[in-house]
Scaffold this motif. Structure first.
Motif, PDB file in Angstrom:
ATOM      1  N   GLN A 131      65.384  55.568  76.071  1.00 19.95           N
ATOM      2  CA  GLN A 131      66.706  55.407  75.453  1.00 19.95           C
ATOM      3  C   GLN A 131      66.721  55.990  74.053  1.00 19.95           C
ATOM      4  N   LYS A 132      65.634  55.748  73.340  1.00 24.45           N
ATOM      5  CA  LYS A 132      65.504  56.282  71.977  1.00 24.45           C
ATOM      6  C   LYS A 132      65.551  57.803  71.991  1.00 24.45           C
ATOM      7  N   PHE A 133      64.861  58.395  72.941  1.00 22.73           N
ATOM      8  CA  PHE A 133      64.798  59.845  73.064  1.00 22.73           C
ATOM      9  C   PHE A 133      66.170  60.424  73.370  1.00 22.73           C
ATOM     10  N   ILE A 134      66.858  59.818  74.334  1.00 16.97           N
ATOM     11  CA  ILE A 134      68.176  60.327  74.716  1.00 16.97           C
ATOM     12  C   ILE A 134      69.168  60.172  73.567  1.00 16.97           C
ATOM     13  N   ASP A 135      69.084  59.034  72.895  1.00 23.38           N
ATOM     14  CA  ASP A 135      69.996  58.813  71.763  1.00 23.38           C
ATOM     15  C   ASP A 135      69.756  59.819  70.656  1.00 23.38           C
ATOM     16  N   LYS A 136      68.489  60.112  70.422  1.00 20.72           N
ATOM     17  CA  LYS A 136      68.154  61.078  69.373  1.00 20.72           C
ATOM     18  C   LYS A 136      68.700  62.449  69.711  1.00 20.72           C
ATOM     19  N   ARG A 137      68.570  62.840  70.982  1.00 22.65           N
ATOM     20  CA  ARG A 137      69.074  64.141  71.408  1.00 22.65           C
ATOM     21  C   ARG A 137      70.593  64.189  71.358  1.00 22.65           C
ATOM     22  N   LYS A 138      71.217  63.112  71.742  1.00 18.42           N
ATOM     23  CA  LYS A 138      72.693  63.067  71.716  1.00 18.42           C
ATOM     24  C   LYS A 138      73.191  63.174  70.290  1.00 18.42           C
ATOM     25  N   LYS A 139      72.442  62.517  69.399  1.00 13.17           N
ATOM     26  CA  LYS A 139      72.841  62.533  67.987  1.00 13.17           C
ATOM     27  C   LYS A 139      72.660  63.923  67.408  1.00 13.17           C
ATOM     28  N   LYS A 140      71.616  64.598  67.843  1.00 11.17           N
ATOM     29  CA  LYS A 140      71.312  65.927  67.323  1.00 11.17           C
ATOM     30  C   LYS A 140      72.398  66.912  67.726  1.00 11.17           C
ATOM     31  N   TYR A 141      72.834  66.797  68.977  1.00  8.43           N
ATOM     32  CA  TYR A 141      73.874  67.706  69.445  1.00  8.43           C
ATOM     33  C   TYR A 141      75.164  66.924  69.545  1.00  8.43           C
ATOM     34  N   LEU A 142      75.804  66.768  68.379  1.00  7.21           N
ATOM     35  CA  LEU A 142      76.965  65.898  68.293  1.00  7.21           C
ATOM     36  C   LEU A 142      78.186  66.501  68.971  1.00  7.21           C
ATOM     37  N   PRO A 143      78.986  65.693  69.586  1.00  5.45           N
ATOM     38  CA  PRO A 143      80.193  66.214  70.230  1.00  5.45           C
ATOM     39  C   PRO A 143      81.310  66.461  69.229  1.00  5.45           C
ATOM     40  N   LEU A 144      82.350  67.143  69.689  1.00  2.00           N
ATOM     41  CA  LEU A 144      83.451  67.533  68.805  1.00  2.00           C
ATOM     42  C   LEU A 144      84.310  66.329  68.435  1.00  2.00           C
ATOM     43  N   ARG A 145      84.575  65.541  69.430  1.00  3.73           N
ATOM     44  CA  ARG A 145      85.460  64.394  69.185  1.00  3.73           C
ATOM     45  C   ARG A 145      84.692  63.090  69.302  1.00  3.73           C
ATOM     46  N   LYS A 146      85.078  62.153  68.509  1.00 10.59           N
ATOM     47  CA  LYS A 146      84.396  60.856  68.498  1.00 10.59           C
ATOM     48  C   LYS A 146      84.488  60.178  69.848  1.00 10.59           C
ATOM     49  N   SER A 147      85.558  60.444  70.562  1.00 13.83           N
ATOM     50  CA  SER A 147      85.757  59.766  71.849  1.00 13.83           C
ATOM     51  C   SER A 147      84.646  60.088  72.844  1.00 13.83           C
ATOM     52  N   VAL A 148      84.020  61.229  72.631  1.00 14.47           N
ATOM     53  CA  VAL A 148      82.963  61.617  73.562  1.00 14.47           C
ATOM     54  C   VAL A 148      81.734  60.723  73.412  1.00 14.47           C
ATOM     55  N   LEU A 149      81.609  60.129  72.263  1.00 15.43           N
ATOM     56  CA  LEU A 149      80.462  59.239  72.041  1.00 15.43           C
ATOM     57  C   LEU A 149      80.505  58.055  72.979  1.00 15.43           C
ATOM     58  N   THR A 150      81.716  57.728  73.423  1.00 16.32           N
ATOM     59  CA  THR A 150      81.846  56.610  74.369  1.00 16.32           C
ATOM     60  C   THR A 150      82.036  57.123  75.790  1.00 16.32           C
ATOM     61  N   MET A 151      81.582  58.373  75.992  1.00 13.61           N
ATOM     62  CA  MET A 151      81.838  59.020  77.274  1.00 13.61           C
ATOM     63  C   MET A 151      81.234  58.274  78.464  1.00 13.61           C
ATOM     64  N   ASP A 152      80.080  57.684  78.220  1.00 15.68           N
ATOM     65  CA  ASP A 152      79.411  57.013  79.338  1.00 15.68           C
ATOM     66  C   ASP A 152      80.188  55.824  79.836  1.00 15.68           C
ATOM     67  N   THR A 153      80.880  55.168  78.915  1.00 16.03           N
ATOM     68  CA  THR A 153      81.618  53.964  79.313  1.00 16.03           C
ATOM     69  C   THR A 153      83.091  54.248  79.542  1.00 16.03           C
ATOM     70  N   ASN A 154      83.576  55.359  78.949  1.00 13.62           N
ATOM     71  CA  ASN A 154      85.004  55.654  79.020  1.00 13.62           C
ATOM     72  C   ASN A 154      85.360  56.217  80.397  1.00 13.62           C
ATOM     73  N   PRO A 155      86.159  55.548  81.165  1.00 15.86           N
ATOM     74  CA  PRO A 155      86.456  56.025  82.523  1.00 15.86           C
ATOM     75  C   PRO A 155      87.275  57.306  82.559  1.00 15.86           C
ATOM     76  N   TYR A 156      88.033  57.598  81.515  1.00 12.98           N
ATOM     77  CA  TYR A 156      88.839  58.821  81.483  1.00 12.98           C
ATOM     78  C   TYR A 156      87.982  60.068  81.273  1.00 12.98           C
TER      79      TYR A 156
END
Lengths: 340, 286
Positions: free
Chosen positions: B71-96
């Protein structure tokens, strides 16, 4: 395709701070299958006056160190001065009344390529033929100097091959093939070894030269009637890591005469079983044992049995293991083993 | 007043229909009677069989991370390659956001892969090898490219493509668009035979070679190594008719793997008997 499922409730979860959970990957998952016996667990009291009561969880501290693969620093917990002075049997690692044990799955990987399936063989032959037909013409001028001896030899060889292929259709005899063979073997001193060794013919289960296409696993025999054949294993003693226990036990039980490499510091299988009610290990009573299997490869050498704990050994394939090992043990262990 | 009825009508020569999303375009069949026929594999591949029978199992054990570390590894990678919109940060839980492509990363940073959850399928594998040869002599005369092209073709059994320069460097008289080298991508059977040749014949015979640099890697599991011109003569394909290659050039070999860290890439390659220099201490990469 593979659903990573939570293991059955029978699996005992050891607290995270003490042991790394290896229950994730699908293959490891299948080895987490536990068949706890339905026998009632006896209330054990300490028999030996020198020992601390083993089931008293407040006194026993589990200290299995299963380090992360990516960790260069071994996170060994240090023993206090008092603990170091303890005699050997007091340093045994216990959890919930189960002895923590490191098992060793010593493998001899396949030495030669596997035999292709008849369909595979036909497919490859067909594709070779197509390659020959569709290939660009061989540039003799690029590879051989005009008028050289090598060029002459190459042209002769080509002619011979052409006659051979025609003769396979029944047009001419293959008399030239034998001449061909003599010439070639004169140049090189290479003999191709047989794929089937004398050990295969004699079905010598102690030999490492047997079944070169398959993976062989080491199993050892303990001096008892039931459950005698199993992978070599031994109890973890503080402050050892699993890997250290595994290397030590392998040396003690199977001799120092082998070139071995352990795959990382992490176990790749787990098996929990209960001892018979009257069984005592080192004058102590345990509920059973929890075995963590470490994978290792052998590159050279042979097993030397110590005749005390181990009286016999065998190098067997996965299928042959069924004949040696108890059915329950095989069920628990089979998913760690390679099909090839 | 005339009413132009046909003002808004567009005419096409051919009616254009968008392919339905369920339509999977298929490559034309690879038949022997066609001009573009490419034969399939004609033998078993030693390195590939070894990978599937022995290496992959060991790598799975060696590259395993416990759930917290993963989890730490994946989070670090996700943080490194940040998405354009903040909403994407909740992509895993966001059904839309489900089944939608990941938006581009914020700012001017490089796009990087976020590793998947580990399983028996995510053990590192060798995908392709790229052999690349840069020839400075081609600046003087384009004929010099030929020796490089022939050498690569002999080594890899695939036809190389020419590499053209992308920038102007007046110091070296280099202009944009000049042919400066050649490269070849190899996958599958040619890749494994090339790897076999390297590890069995070439690498053992390299003079004063300590191994691949331990710091080599693009942080995403792809390892590169370079060879001097003398290495070309060690290949059996070139050794046999050495005279036909007047100009020996060095070359780079890039190993593309499915690993997500350099550590895993190195583990894979060392499993294939490619040694690495033991050198400075390498920090944890995860």
């Amino acid at each position: 395709m593979y659903n990573i499922v939570q293991p059955a409730a029978a699996v005992v979860r050891i607290p995270n701070e003490l042991i790394d959970d290896s229950i994730i990957s699908d293959q490891i998952f299948r080895t987490m299958f536990l068949r706890a016996s339905l026998r009632a667990i006896n209330n054990v009291t300490s028999i030996n006056r020198n020992l601390h009561p083993i089931l008293n969880s407040s006194r026993t501290r589990i200290r299995i160190i299963s380090t992360g693969v990516f960790g260069d620093q071994l996170e060994t917990q240090k023993l206090s001065k008092d603990e170091i002075k303890l005699p050997k049997f007091d340093r045994i690692e216990v959890h919930d009344g189960y002895r923590i044990v490191a098992g060793i799955v010593l493998t001899r990987s396949p030495v030669i390529l596997r035999d292709p399936h008849p369909f595979e063989r036909e497919y490859y032959l067909y594709q070779q033929r197509l390659e020959q037909i569709h290939a660009a013409p061989f540039p003799i001028d690029f590879y051989f100097k005009k008028g050289s001896v090598a060029e002459k030899r190459w042209k002769e060889k080509r002619e011979r091959e052409r006659i051979e292929t025609l003769s396979s259709f029944g047009i001419r005899q293959i008399e030239l093939k034998q001449e061909n063979a003599d010439e070639e073997t004169g140049d090189e001193d290479v003999t191709i070894a047989s794929r089937i060794t004398p050990a295969d013919v004699n079905n010598d289960h102690k030999s490492l030269d047997r079944a070169l296409q398959r993976t062989l696993y080491l199993i050892v025999k303990k001096p008892r009637d039931k459950h005698s054949w199993q992978f070599p294993q031994g109890g973890v003693e503080k402050p050892e890591t699993l890997l250290q226990t595994a290397t030590r036990e392998l040396k003690e039980e199977c001799g120092d005469n082998m070139d071995i490499w352990f795959v990382g510091r992490r176990p790749f299988g787990y098996y929990e079983y209960e001892y018979p009610s009257d069984f005592k290990k080192d004058q102590m009573k345990f509920k059973g044992a929890k075995v963590f299997f470490m994978k290792a490869h052998i590159f050279a050498g042979q097993v030397k049995v110590d005749k005390k704990e181990i009286i016999d050994f065998a190098w067997v394939t996965k299928q042959e293991m069924k004949e040696y090992v108890h059915a329950e043990y095989y069920d628990a262990v089979k998913d760690m083993l390679s099909e090839l | 007043k005339q009413f132009h009825l046909y003002k808004h009508f567009h005419t096409f020569s051919v009616a254009h229909y968008e392919p339905h999303h369920s339509h999977i375009p298929q490559k034309p069949a690879n038949l022997p009677n066609s001009l573009d026929f490419y034969p399939g594999r004609s033998s078993m591949l030693r390195m590939e069989e070894y990978h599937h029978s022995t290496l992959a199992d060991d790598l799975m054990i060696l590259t395993y991370r416990d759930p917290e570390a993963e989890q730490k590894f994946i989070d670090k990678r996700k943080k490194k390659y940040l998405p354009l919109r903040k909403s994407v940060l909740t992509m895993d839980t966001n059904p839309y956001a489900k089944n939608r492509p990941r938006p581009k990363p914020r700012g001017n940073k490089n796009v990087g892969p976020v590793p998947p959850r580990q399983s028996h399928r995510t053990a590192p594998e060798l995908v392709k090898i790229v052999v690349h040869c840069m020839m400075k002599q081609s600046l003087l005369s384009k004929q010099h490219l030929l020796s490089g092209i022939m050498a690569l073709q002999c080594i890899t059994s695939e036809r190389p493509t020419i590499v053209y320069s992308r920038t102007d460097v007046s110091r070296w008289k280099l202009r944009k668009g000049m042919p400066i080298g050649c490269k070849v991508h190899i996958q599958g059977p040619p890749m494994y035979t090339f790897l076999d040749k390297l590890t069995e014949i070439v690498l053992p015979r390299l003079r004063e070679w300590q191994g691949v640099s331990i710091s080599s890697g693009d942080q995403n599991g792809n390892i590169t190594m370079g060879f001097p011109p003398s290495a070309l003569s060690l290949f059996p394909d070139i050794e046999s008719n050495y005279d036909m290659f007047p100009m020996m050039t060095g070359f780079h070999v890039v190993f593309h793997t499915t690993a997500y860290t350099d550590y895993e890439g190195r583990a894979l390659l060392s499993g294939f008997q490619i040694p690495f220099t033991p050198g400075k201490k390498i920090n944890r990469t995860f």
